[in-house]
Write a protein that holds these residues in place. Structure first.
Motif, short mmCIF file in Angstrom:
data_model
loop_
_atom_site.label_atom_id
_atom_site.label_comp_id
_atom_site.label_asym_id
_atom_site.label_seq_id
_atom_site.Cartn_x
_atom_site.Cartn_y
_atom_site.Cartn_z
N GLU A 116 56.80 49.50 35.76
CA GLU A 116 55.34 49.53 35.84
C GLU A 116 54.89 49.40 37.29
O GLU A 116 53.89 50.00 37.70
N TYR A 117 55.63 48.63 38.07
CA TYR A 117 55.29 48.40 39.47
C TYR A 117 56.11 49.32 40.36
O TYR A 117 56.85 48.89 41.24
N LEU A 118 55.94 50.60 40.11
CA LEU A 118 56.76 51.61 40.77
C LEU A 118 56.60 51.59 42.28
O LEU A 118 57.53 51.88 43.03
N GLY A 119 55.43 51.19 42.77
CA GLY A 119 55.18 51.21 44.20
C GLY A 119 55.64 49.98 44.94
O GLY A 119 55.60 49.95 46.17
N GLU A 120 56.12 48.96 44.21
CA GLU A 120 56.55 47.74 44.87
C GLU A 120 57.98 47.88 45.40
O GLU A 120 58.84 48.49 44.75
N GLU A 121 58.23 47.30 46.54
CA GLU A 121 59.55 47.41 47.16
C GLU A 121 60.62 46.79 46.25
O GLU A 121 60.43 45.71 45.70
N GLY A 122 61.71 47.51 46.09
CA GLY A 122 62.80 47.05 45.24
C GLY A 122 62.74 47.55 43.82
O GLY A 122 63.67 47.31 43.03
N SER A 123 61.68 48.28 43.46
CA SER A 123 61.53 48.73 42.07
C SER A 123 62.61 49.70 41.64
O SER A 123 62.79 49.95 40.44
N ASP A 124 63.36 50.26 42.60
CA ASP A 124 64.43 51.20 42.25
C ASP A 124 65.58 50.51 41.53
O ASP A 124 66.48 51.18 41.01
N CYS A 125 65.57 49.18 41.45
CA CYS A 125 66.60 48.48 40.67
C CYS A 125 66.33 48.57 39.17
O CYS A 125 67.22 48.28 38.37
N TYR A 126 65.11 48.95 38.80
CA TYR A 126 64.70 48.97 37.40
C TYR A 126 65.18 50.26 36.74
O TYR A 126 64.77 51.35 37.11
N ALA A 127 66.07 50.11 35.75
CA ALA A 127 66.70 51.29 35.13
C ALA A 127 66.36 51.41 33.65
O ALA A 127 67.15 51.92 32.87
N GLY A 128 65.19 50.95 33.27
CA GLY A 128 64.76 51.06 31.88
C GLY A 128 64.84 49.74 31.15
O GLY A 128 64.97 48.67 31.75
N MET A 129 64.77 49.82 29.84
CA MET A 129 64.80 48.63 29.00
C MET A 129 65.81 48.79 27.89
O MET A 129 65.81 49.78 27.16
N ASP A 130 66.70 47.81 27.76
CA ASP A 130 67.64 47.77 26.65
C ASP A 130 67.04 46.98 25.50
O ASP A 130 66.23 46.06 25.70
N ALA A 131 67.45 47.31 24.29
CA ALA A 131 66.98 46.61 23.10
C ALA A 131 68.02 46.79 22.00
O ALA A 131 68.96 47.59 22.13
N ILE A 132 67.87 46.06 20.95
CA ILE A 132 68.77 46.21 19.81
C ILE A 132 68.55 47.58 19.19
O ILE A 132 67.47 47.91 18.72
N GLY A 133 69.59 48.40 19.23
CA GLY A 133 69.47 49.76 18.71
C GLY A 133 68.51 50.63 19.49
O GLY A 133 68.14 51.71 19.01
N GLY A 134 68.08 50.17 20.67
CA GLY A 134 67.13 50.94 21.45
C GLY A 134 65.72 50.90 20.89
O GLY A 134 64.85 51.65 21.35
N ARG A 135 65.48 50.03 19.92
CA ARG A 135 64.16 49.97 19.26
C ARG A 135 63.50 48.63 19.54
O ARG A 135 64.14 47.58 19.51
N LEU A 136 62.20 48.69 19.76
CA LEU A 136 61.44 47.48 20.09
C LEU A 136 60.77 46.91 18.84
O LEU A 136 60.46 47.62 17.89
N GLY A 137 60.52 45.59 18.92
CA GLY A 137 59.74 44.93 17.88
C GLY A 137 60.48 44.67 16.60
O GLY A 137 61.72 44.64 16.54
N ASN A 138 59.69 44.42 15.54
CA ASN A 138 60.23 44.16 14.20
C ASN A 138 61.23 43.00 14.17
O ASN A 138 62.11 42.95 13.31
N SER A 139 61.11 42.09 15.13
CA SER A 139 61.96 40.88 15.18
C SER A 139 63.45 41.21 15.28
O SER A 139 64.30 40.38 14.91
N LEU A 140 63.79 42.38 15.79
CA LEU A 140 65.20 42.79 15.82
C LEU A 140 66.04 41.88 16.71
O LEU A 140 67.16 41.49 16.34
N LEU A 141 65.52 41.52 17.87
CA LEU A 141 66.28 40.63 18.75
C LEU A 141 66.40 39.24 18.14
O LEU A 141 67.48 38.66 18.12
N PHE A 142 65.30 38.72 17.63
CA PHE A 142 65.33 37.40 17.03
C PHE A 142 66.32 37.35 15.87
O PHE A 142 67.12 36.41 15.75
N ASP A 143 66.28 38.35 15.01
CA ASP A 143 67.20 38.37 13.86
C ASP A 143 68.65 38.42 14.31
O ASP A 143 69.52 37.75 13.72
#
Length: 490
Positions: A116-143
């Motif tokens: 989200e902060y693409l213009g901030e120095e060092g943002s090139d370290c950000y390579a996306g978001m990992d999640a359970i099965g690549g899906r967000l929400g539905n309490s997947l991580l908590f479960d």
């Protein structure tokens, strides 16, 4: 009794069963410690904000650049070097650690594919978001984490709030917990890990520290600052207590919060109680986890209520609050089962959205001067026709005229997702006192003591909870077993 004065004894006692608590418990056990988790909520509502969050963690592709990125995001509110170093190194290990636990880890293809902060120095370290099965929400991580803790044999005692820390000559040696059968004194040879979440569910603390007097909750109502009070009772210092994340929300009939997401048409504008525009609406449409860019700086937004004025094209473009198939996140949606209608008609029937055939009539409904609102809408529509917003600099691609009757107004209120501040800690997750010295035997991880002093990117909170949960669990285990993390004896 076991140890004198105690009913039970463990190496590490973790307070809270969300991402930070689970990570602390699992890491401590892996380091050879006997672990107990106590959780104040019943099992069906436990887990704090982890249970209702997106449940993804950012992918740190370069720990060195991550140090730069975090310092950039902190802006004028810097963090100690040891905290930055531990955060950068440990967040880079999150995905591998989750895989070792047996998680199906995959990149999200839809959300947070870039910083989200693409213009901030060092943002090139950000390579996306990992999640359970690549899906967000539905309490997947908590479960997943709850299952991992259960399969490890670690006991979680639900409906067991921590009421008091036990100290001996300034060293935390255990905790007093309550249950239906009364209170028990539990020794913690290596330490107590506070993973109790934030204080967004405590109205007094929100008023005192965040200065948000009118808001609704997005996260768990159980986030009431319990860990903050426990830490303060033994002399803990606090850090960045005024930092948080609010986004645009709507108050439901029961006072619960709905996320107002402006992802459809762009035929809307924000107006103040006086009927005037006051902000670049395009900066708010895609909020940077509670911050927007305004007047050359990042600032918290929103901090107080305002109104959304829109036309029929916006009304028919889709639900103003995401449905469960799009963004299955938030306490109201996941735990209360609330649903927003596909065409916003149910919300009109409920009176949440009010309708008028003209802007002047809409102003009367809003109890503001009709001439002022008409002038505001006219000037905005002229900017749309010109393709240039000279007043607030709204993105030309998001300039949609408010000109097709009927017209609508919706009251917008800050939707408080989480607080950031809590007991000050070091890079080893040890809670620090007001002199900057570690309180032996006391640790904090997760939202109770978030790393983030100012801005934070997508997946940062879960990443922080997993990272410092592990740090706290390992360090507490080492105090109990006498074996340093990595295998060396103390």
């Amino acid at each position: 009794m076991g140890v004198a004065g105690f009913d039970e004894e463990f190496d590490v006692v973790v307070v809270g069963s969300g991402a930070a608590g689970s990570a602390a418990a699992l890491a401590a056990q892996r380091a050879g410690a006997a672990v107990l988790v106590v959780e104040k909520c019943d099992e069906d509502v436990a887990g704090g904000n982890t249970r209702v969050s997106g449940g993804g963690w950012w992918v740190n592709a370069d720990p060195q650049r991550a140090r730069t990125f975090l310092r950039s995001l902190c802006g004028p509110f810097p963090l100690p070097d040891d905290v930055v170093d531990a955060w950068a190194d440990e967040t880079a290990a999150n995905s591998q650690w989750m895989k070792e636990l047996g998680a199906d880890v995959a990149l999200s293809a839809e959300y947070h594919t870039e910083p989200e902060y693409l213009g901030e120095e060092g943002s090139d370290c950000y390579a996306g978001m990992d999640a359970i099965g690549g899906r967000l929400g539905n309490s997947l991580l908590f479960d997943f984490l709850r299952k991992a803790v259960a399969e490890s044999g670690i006991e979680i005692r639900y409906a067991t709030p921590a009421g008091e820390l036990i100290t001996d000559d300034g060293i935390v040696t255990g905790v007093v917990v309550g249950s239906g059968s009364g209170s028990r004194r539990i020794a913690a040879r290596g330490g107590v890990v506070l993973a109790t979440g934030g204080f967004a569910g405590n109205p007094q603390m929100v008023h005192d520290y965040l200065r948000v007097h009118d808001h609704v909750l997005w996260g768990s109502p159980a986030s009431t600052g319990d860990g903050h009070h426990l830490a303060q009772s033994v002399g803990a210092d606090l850090w960045h207590m005024d930092n948080m994340a609010t986004i645009t929300g709507v108050r439901g009939d029961d006072g619960s919060g709905h996320y107002l997401a402006l992802w459809g048409a762009h035929n809307y504008l924000f107006v103040s109680e006086e009927g005037r525009r006051f902000v670049d609406e395009s900066a708010v449409a895609y909020p940077n986890h509670g911050h927007i860019r305004r007047d050359g700086a990042w600032e918290l937004f929103p901090l107080r209520p305002f109104r959304l004025v829109f036309d029929e094209r916006m009304r028919t473009a889709g639900p103003l609050s995401p449905t469960a198939d799009v963004l299955p996140v938030g306490w109201n949606l996941l735990m209360n089962g609330s649903r927003w209608s596909a065409d916003n008609s149910a919300e009109i029937d409920r009176g949440w959205i009010r309708r008028a055939e003209s802007i002047a009539e809409l102003a009367q409904i809003m109890d503001i001067d009709p001439a002022t609102l008409e002038r505001t809408v006219t000037l905005y529509n002229e900017a749309c026709a010109a393709g240039r917003d000279d007043h607030f600099g709204r993105n030309p691609d998001m300039l949609g005229a408010v000109s097709e009757a009927p017209f609508y107004v919706l009251d917008v209120v800050p939707l408080l997702g989480w607080s950031n501040g809590g007991p000050r800690r070091d890079g080893r997750s040890r809670v620090l006192d007001t002199r900057g010295e570690a309180i032996d035997g006391l640790y904090a991880a997760g939202e109770v003591s978030s790393t983030y002093s100012w801005c934070k990117d997508g997946g940062f909170h879960i990443a922080d909870a997993l990272a410092f949960g592990r740090v706290a669990g390992r360090d507490a285990a080492a105090r109990a077993t006498g074996v340093e993390p990595g295998g060396a004896s103390r």
